[in-house]
Design an enzyme around this catalytic site. Structure first.
Site, PDB file in Angstrom:
ATOM      1  N   SER A 132       0.825  -1.224   0.000  1.00  0.00           N
ATOM      2  CA  SER A 132       0.000   0.000   0.000  1.00  0.00           C
ATOM      3  C   SER A 132       0.852   1.265   0.000  1.00  0.00           C
ATOM      4  O   SER A 132       0.512   2.248   0.650  1.00  0.00           O
ATOM      5  CB  SER A 132      -0.947  -0.014   1.200  1.00  0.00           C
ATOM      6  N   GLY A 133       1.967   1.230  -0.752  1.00  0.00           N
ATOM      7  CA  GLY A 133       2.727   2.459  -0.972  1.00  0.00           C
ATOM      8  C   GLY A 133       2.156   3.188  -2.172  1.00  0.00           C
ATOM      9  O   GLY A 133       1.031   2.904  -2.623  1.00  0.00           O
ATOM     10  N   ALA A 141       2.808   2.953  -5.304  1.00  0.00           N
ATOM     11  CA  ALA A 141       2.495   2.103  -6.462  1.00  0.00           C
ATOM     12  C   ALA A 141       1.146   1.417  -6.245  1.00  0.00           C
ATOM     13  O   ALA A 141       0.250   1.473  -7.097  1.00  0.00           O
ATOM     14  CB  ALA A 141       3.601   1.057  -6.663  1.00  0.00           C
ATOM     15  N   THR A 164       7.163   4.390   0.931  1.00  0.00           N
ATOM     16  CA  THR A 164       6.752   5.704   0.412  1.00  0.00           C
ATOM     17  C   THR A 164       6.582   6.693   1.555  1.00  0.00           C
ATOM     18  O   THR A 164       7.015   7.844   1.482  1.00  0.00           O
ATOM     19  CB  THR A 164       5.387   5.582  -0.324  1.00  0.00           C
ATOM     20  N   GLU A 221      18.829  17.463  -5.703  1.00  0.00           N
ATOM     21  CA  GLU A 221      19.479  16.346  -5.011  1.00  0.00           C
ATOM     22  C   GLU A 221      20.657  15.861  -5.836  1.00  0.00           C
ATOM     23  O   GLU A 221      20.842  16.282  -6.980  1.00  0.00           O
ATOM     24  CB  GLU A 221      18.463  15.222  -4.768  1.00  0.00           C
ATOM     25  N   ASP A 228       9.373  -8.934   0.613  1.00  0.00           N
ATOM     26  CA  ASP A 228       8.407 -10.043   0.530  1.00  0.00           C
ATOM     27  C   ASP A 228       8.013 -10.356  -0.918  1.00  0.00           C
ATOM     28  O   ASP A 228       7.986 -11.524  -1.321  1.00  0.00           O
ATOM     29  CB  ASP A 228       7.151  -9.718   1.348  1.00  0.00           C
ATOM     30  N   HIS A 285      22.301   5.087   1.057  1.00  0.00           N
ATOM     31  CA  HIS A 285      22.130   6.537   1.163  1.00  0.00           C
ATOM     32  C   HIS A 285      23.303   7.069   1.970  1.00  0.00           C
ATOM     33  O   HIS A 285      23.615   6.525   3.029  1.00  0.00           O
ATOM     34  CB  HIS A 285      20.798   6.870   1.842  1.00  0.00           C
ATOM     35  N   ARG A 290      24.906   9.590  -5.704  1.00  0.00           N
ATOM     36  CA  ARG A 290      24.873   8.944  -4.398  1.00  0.00           C
ATOM     37  C   ARG A 290      25.922   7.844  -4.191  1.00  0.00           C
ATOM     38  O   ARG A 290      26.484   7.710  -3.117  1.00  0.00           O
ATOM     39  CB  ARG A 290      23.488   8.313  -4.248  1.00  0.00           C
ATOM     40  N   HIS A 296      19.493   1.718   1.454  1.00  0.00           N
ATOM     41  CA  HIS A 296      18.358   2.627   1.216  1.00  0.00           C
ATOM     42  C   HIS A 296      17.404   2.112   0.148  1.00  0.00           C
ATOM     43  O   HIS A 296      16.185   2.213   0.292  1.00  0.00           O
ATOM     44  CB  HIS A 296      18.947   3.973   0.792  1.00  0.00           C
ATOM     45  N   ARG A 348      20.445   4.436  -9.000  1.00  0.00           N
ATOM     46  CA  ARG A 348      19.240   5.267  -9.181  1.00  0.00           C
ATOM     47  C   ARG A 348      19.539   6.754  -8.963  1.00  0.00           C
ATOM     48  O   ARG A 348      20.187   7.126  -7.981  1.00  0.00           O
ATOM     49  CB  ARG A 348      18.186   4.821  -8.172  1.00  0.00           C
ATOM     50  N   SER A 388      12.414   7.373  -7.991  1.00  0.00           N
ATOM     51  CA  SER A 388      11.667   6.136  -7.713  1.00  0.00           C
ATOM     52  C   SER A 388      10.163   6.367  -7.540  1.00  0.00           C
ATOM     53  O   SER A 388       9.356   5.564  -8.025  1.00  0.00           O
ATOM     54  CB  SER A 388      12.227   5.420  -6.486  1.00  0.00           C
ATOM     55  N   LEU A 389       9.778   7.468  -6.887  1.00  0.00           N
ATOM     56  CA  LEU A 389       8.333   7.726  -6.778  1.00  0.00           C
ATOM     57  C   LEU A 389       7.767   7.966  -8.178  1.00  0.00           C
ATOM     58  O   LEU A 389       6.647   7.560  -8.499  1.00  0.00           O
ATOM     59  CB  LEU A 389       8.056   8.929  -5.871  1.00  0.00           C
TER      60      LEU A 389
HETATM   61  C1  SIN Z   1      16.313  11.739   0.088  1.00  0.00           C
HETATM   62  O1  SIN Z   1      15.464  12.532   0.465  1.00  0.00           O
HETATM   63  O2  SIN Z   1      17.515  11.939   0.189  1.00  0.00           O
HETATM   64  C2  SIN Z   1      15.861  10.437  -0.493  1.00  0.00           C
HETATM   65  C3  SIN Z   1      15.318  10.628  -1.821  1.00  0.00           C
HETATM   66  C4  SIN Z   1      15.458   9.372  -2.613  1.00  0.00           C
HETATM   67  O3  SIN Z   1      15.907   8.367  -2.096  1.00  0.00           O
HETATM   68  O4  SIN Z   1      15.151   9.404  -3.805  1.00  0.00           O
END
Ligand code: SIN
Length: 529
Positions: free
Chosen positions: A12-13, A15, A42, A115, A216, A237, A283, A344, A379, A384-385
């Site tokens: 239930s995120g 997606a 999420t 970022e 899972d 991360h 990253r 992460h 990534r 990802s969102l």
């Molecule tokens: C973050 O806020 O640093 C994470 C964002 C992400 O993992 O895409």
């Protein structure tokens, strides 16, 4: 008991919920979720959702940043359609009630964060609580939908796969699901089953992920015979809060996007030695640099310093980080934040095509559990969102094309057989193995790997796997046991994939093969024998 639904969504995120909203227009939806419906990876996303929404930005630049981060392994067609399909999906989120933070100077525009790896500001956010805001809005929307039933405190145990005649791969008929509170196992029969179960950060001792992130869906798909891709690419991360009492608290990369500088404990900077983008480098580079510096100095952490920014700005832009750090006695407006890398995100996952279809008929995967080809070997932050909403729409398009052609299978599904199993009198086996796997993965399959470390990890995980298999079939199934079995499977997949990649690329760094090699410019695919 057997339940029948058109669409069984596990997770239930973002997606699972965004797909449920759309799929409910086509038929009945059952969402199975391990805890409360808002508890998902999420929910903890701070940074936001990357998308081209500013007139001075371009699809090409977002595509380029994604490809550079992905270190040669992104599928370019996938990157292109995800980036280009972002604007309508963002609009949809806004229409569903997600309140992204507006620009202070122009209330008609959204504030855009920056970022690591992004060459410009491009990240829509709700202060530093973006995931929480998205979950709030989507759950609110789902709560009004008559066609959607949510089963909280339920966990999928195994997928139900039917193989007939020459069909060796089979098709999915649904899943066995444990009602955690009642300790009952039910059969969920569905026309389509969609894995939206998120990631598996709990495979590692130190992670930014919540407790539910035990891989899972990944483990179930592997056991069912689906193709699993690129599991060696685990994103660490760079900046998880380092404090003995803090459990998995992320300090968003957006803090570096607003000027945060990484320093050693003695105050000196170090990122200039590693990358021209300094603290805002991709990253993988920042995490590896911190790991190197920590190992060289013997310190347990480095510092993230944002004290040069205005106090009111920081409190307004990062209320969650400010308050959380204050709880641990750190005022981020006047003190640098102790940080260290933590597991992460899994860039690999269940291999899917352009519409989220796995290699098993009627089984889809969407979000972190899947491997679409967007992330490649690393990534890009906040992609990802975006991947989750673009793909949930694509899954919806695919199922809407086919829903009228597909009927519920009338194949016999044997109910789960609990006979011969008893309550375990030795739960310490579960906690011990759980701890051992996570420590083993952290020590031997972390940011810097070697053949020897991978061999050690493989030996230990094999032993644990045997013990769990024996334990699993002799005792009553509990949530802890299901999760332990799953993190063991995922750990095994990571070690096997990492062992197969005899080079260093993106997030996979092996000191025995420090260079990137052309013959490994391909996905690592694993299928259960
Ligand atoms: C973050 O806020 O640093 C994470 C964002 C992400 O993992 O895409």
């Amino acid at each position: 008991m057997e339940f029948k639904t058109d669409f069984l969504i596990l997770g239930s995120g973002i997606a699972g919920l965004s797909l449920a909203i759309k799929a409910s227009t086509l038929g009945s939806v059952a969402i199975v979720t391990k805890k409360e419906k808002s508890e998902s990876n999420t929910n903890y996303a701070q940074g936001g959702i990357a998308a081209v929404t500013d007139q001075t930005d371009s699809f090409d630049e977002h595509i380029q940043d994604t490809l550079i981060c992905g270190a040669g392994l992104c599928r370019e067609d996938v990157v292109e359609f995800i980036v280009k399909e972002a604007p309508p999906r963002i609009k949809e989120l806004i229409d569903w009630g997600v309140n992204f933070t507006k620009s202070e100077t122009n209330p008609n525009l959204y504030d855009l964060g920056r970022e690591g790896g992004h060459n410009r500001r491009r990240v829509l956010h709700a202060k530093d609580l973006t995931g929480h805001e998205i979950e709030r809005a989507l759950n609110e929307k789902v709560s009004h939908l008559k066609n959607v039933s949510i089963y909280e405190n339920h966990i999928g145990i195994d997928l139900i796969i039917k193989r007939e005649g020459s069909d060796k791969i089979g098709h999915c008929l649904g899943a066995y699901v444990l009602d955690i509170n009642k300790s009952e196992i039910h059969t969920y029969r569905a026309k389509y089953t969609i894995l939206c179960t998120g990631g598996a950060g709990k495979v590692y001792l130190i992670t930014t992920n919540p407790d539910i992130a035990t891989g899972d869906g990944l483990a179930m798909a592997y056991r069912a015979g689906a193709q699993i891709a690129n599991m060696e690419f685990i994103q660490f991360h760079p900046t998880c809060l380092y404090h003995p009492a803090a459990k998995a608290f992320l300090i968003s990369e957006a803090v570096r996007g607003e000027g945060g500088i990484l320093r050693l404990k003695n105050g000196s900077t170090f990122m200039e030695k590693y990358h021209p983008m300094n603290s805002l480098a991709p990253r993988d580079i920042v995490a590896k640099a911190i790991d190197t510096e920590i190992k060289q100095s013997g310190d347990e952490y480095v510092l993230l310093d944002i004290t040069h920014r205005d106090r009111d700005f920081l409190i307004n832009r990062f209320p969650n980080i400010y308050n959380k750090c204050l709880e641990y006695g750190i005022d981020i407006t006047s003190q640098p934040i102790p940080v260290a890398p933590a597991a992460h995100y899994i860039c690999g996952g269940v291999a899917v095509d352009h519409y989220g279809k796995t290699s098993i008929a009627n089984l889809f995967a969407c979000g972190e559990v899947s491997c679409t080809g967007l992330h490649g070997a690393n990534r890009l932050a906040s992609n990802s969102l975006l991947e989750a909403v673009v793909y949930s729409h694509r899954v919806y398009m695919e199922i809407s094309r086919n829903i009228n052609k597909i009927k519920h299978s009338d194949a016999f599904i044997a109910p789960w057989d609990p006979s011969g199993t008893t309550e375990s009198d030795d739960s310490v086996v579960v906690t011990h193995n759980w701890d051992e796997i996570r420590r083993c993965m952290w020590n031997y399959v972390g940011i810097v790997r070697s053949d020897k470390r991978l061999e050690r990890a493989a030996r230990r995980i094999d032993l644990i796997q045997k013990e769990i298999d024996e334990y699993y079939w002799n005792f009553k199934v509990t949530k802890d046991l299901v999760e332990l079995r799953n993190i063991t499977t995922v750990a095994k997949l990571i070690v096997r994939s990492a062992t197969l990649r005899k080079e260093s690329r993106g997030l996979h760094y092996n000191i025995d093969y420090p260079d990137t090699r052309d013959e490994f410019k391909k996905d690592t695919i694993i299928v259960k024998e």
